[in-house]
Design an enzyme around this catalytic site. Structure first.
Site, PDB file in Angstrom:
ATOM      1  N   ASP A 135      -2.011  -0.409   5.895  1.00 24.98           N
ATOM      2  CA  ASP A 135      -2.293   0.215   7.186  1.00 24.98           C
ATOM      3  C   ASP A 135      -3.763   0.475   7.467  1.00 24.98           C
ATOM      4  OD1 ASP A 135      -2.413   2.395   5.212  1.00 24.98           O
ATOM      5  OD2 ASP A 135      -2.595   3.677   6.973  1.00 24.98           O
ATOM      6  N   ASP A 186       0.869  -1.163   0.000  1.00 22.16           N
ATOM      7  CA  ASP A 186       0.000   0.000   0.000  1.00 22.16           C
ATOM      8  C   ASP A 186       0.919   1.229   0.000  1.00 22.16           C
ATOM      9  OD1 ASP A 186      -2.302   1.681   0.443  1.00 22.16           O
ATOM     10  OD2 ASP A 186      -1.724   1.754   2.549  1.00 22.16           O
ATOM     11  N   ASP A 209      -0.209   5.195   0.925  1.00 19.64           N
ATOM     12  CA  ASP A 209      -0.492   6.165   1.996  1.00 19.64           C
ATOM     13  C   ASP A 209      -0.561   5.463   3.355  1.00 19.64           C
ATOM     14  OD1 ASP A 209      -1.697   8.973   0.612  1.00 19.64           O
ATOM     15  OD2 ASP A 209      -1.719   7.179  -0.645  1.00 19.64           O
TER      16      ASP A 209
END
Length: 262
Positions: free
Chosen positions: A202, A24, A26
């Site tokens: 996240d 991922d 961001d």
């Protein structure tokens, strides 16, 4: 394959093996910023991603809610496999791109309705992604319920769309599209096929990716706090950078050892 050995949490340490890496962006490779356009990935981290891609024979892909065009800008000059908008667009290792589009009438009507509504809530931001919309409220937490209600009403009015909650954002995207499906698609094609998947993310948007990796007995890593389907944990973006550096050293040493044995 892996071992847990960290003073804070279960820390993923890769031993010898053939891995396929998925990241991922961001909150994982880039620290969260107040506005999406302010996000950046340090040059050293981009260079490490290039090195990790080379060590894994190109089996490294970014899997993000951002469009592929934005991902390319963030990791330039590296240019590799990527899944954007949670998998609504995907570029394979050969550079072939597949995209799922909304009907023009739906996209135009929904865009206008969202723009008109969010213009009444200072600090909120509408991000138009073509086949999806991200409704940000990080700088206007007082409007969180307004934004969520707007998104829910929009999905009810336009069949074929689904909600994807995230950190201070809710996205409206085509139903049936998620990061788990994107990773599964990658794992059926070279150079990813036959390898052990590793996915680091996240957010809530990454949970289906974790499940897809777990089904393949892979390595799923959650960055930050909160309940998760991931098997391992890293504390924050800086911890990801440290893990990346350590993993490069281990895999490079493993390659050197193989050459020596030959």
């Amino acid at each position: 394959m892996t071992q847990a050995a960290d003073t804070y949490a279960r820390y993923p340490t890769l031993s010898s093996g053939q891995y396929a890496f998925f990241f991922d962006v961001d909150g994982t490779l880039a620290a969260i910023q107040s506005r999406p356009e302010a996000v950046f990935i340090p040059e050293q981290v981009i260079a490490q991603l290039q090195q990790l891609s080379a060590l894994s024979q190109g089996a490294l892909a970014l899997v993000s809610g951002r469009p592929i065009e934005q991902l390319d800008a963030l990791v330039a000059p590296w240019h590799g496999p990527a899944a954007g908008v949670h998998g609504a667009e995907r570029r394979d290792a050969e550079g072939n791109v597949q995209r799922i589009s909304l009907p023009v009438e739906v996209e135009q009507n929904l865009r206008k309705e969202l723009q008109d509504a969010m213009a009444c809530w200072p600090g909120t931001q509408l991000e138009v992604k073509g086949m999806a919309f991200a409704l940000h409220y990080r700088q206007a937490m007082q409007h969180e319920q307004d934004v969520l209600r707007l998104a829910e009403q929009s999905v009810k009015r336009f069949p074929g769309l689904a909600l994807q909650p995230g950190k201070c954002v809710v996205e409206i995207k085509p139903a049936g599209i998620d990061k788990g499906a994107a990773i599964s698609d990658f794992m059926q094609q070279p150079p990813f096929a036959g390898r052990t998947p590793v996915f680091i993310g996240d957010d809530l948007t990454d949970e289906k990716g974790f499940l897809a990796v777990n089904e393949r007995q892979g390595v799923s890593v959650k960055v930050g706090e909160g309940a998760s389907q991931a098997n391992y944990r890293l504390n924050d973006v800086d911890d990801v950078y440290g893990w990346l550096e350590k993993t490069l050293l281990l895999l490079d040493q493993d390659n050197v050892g193989k050459e020596f044995r030959l």
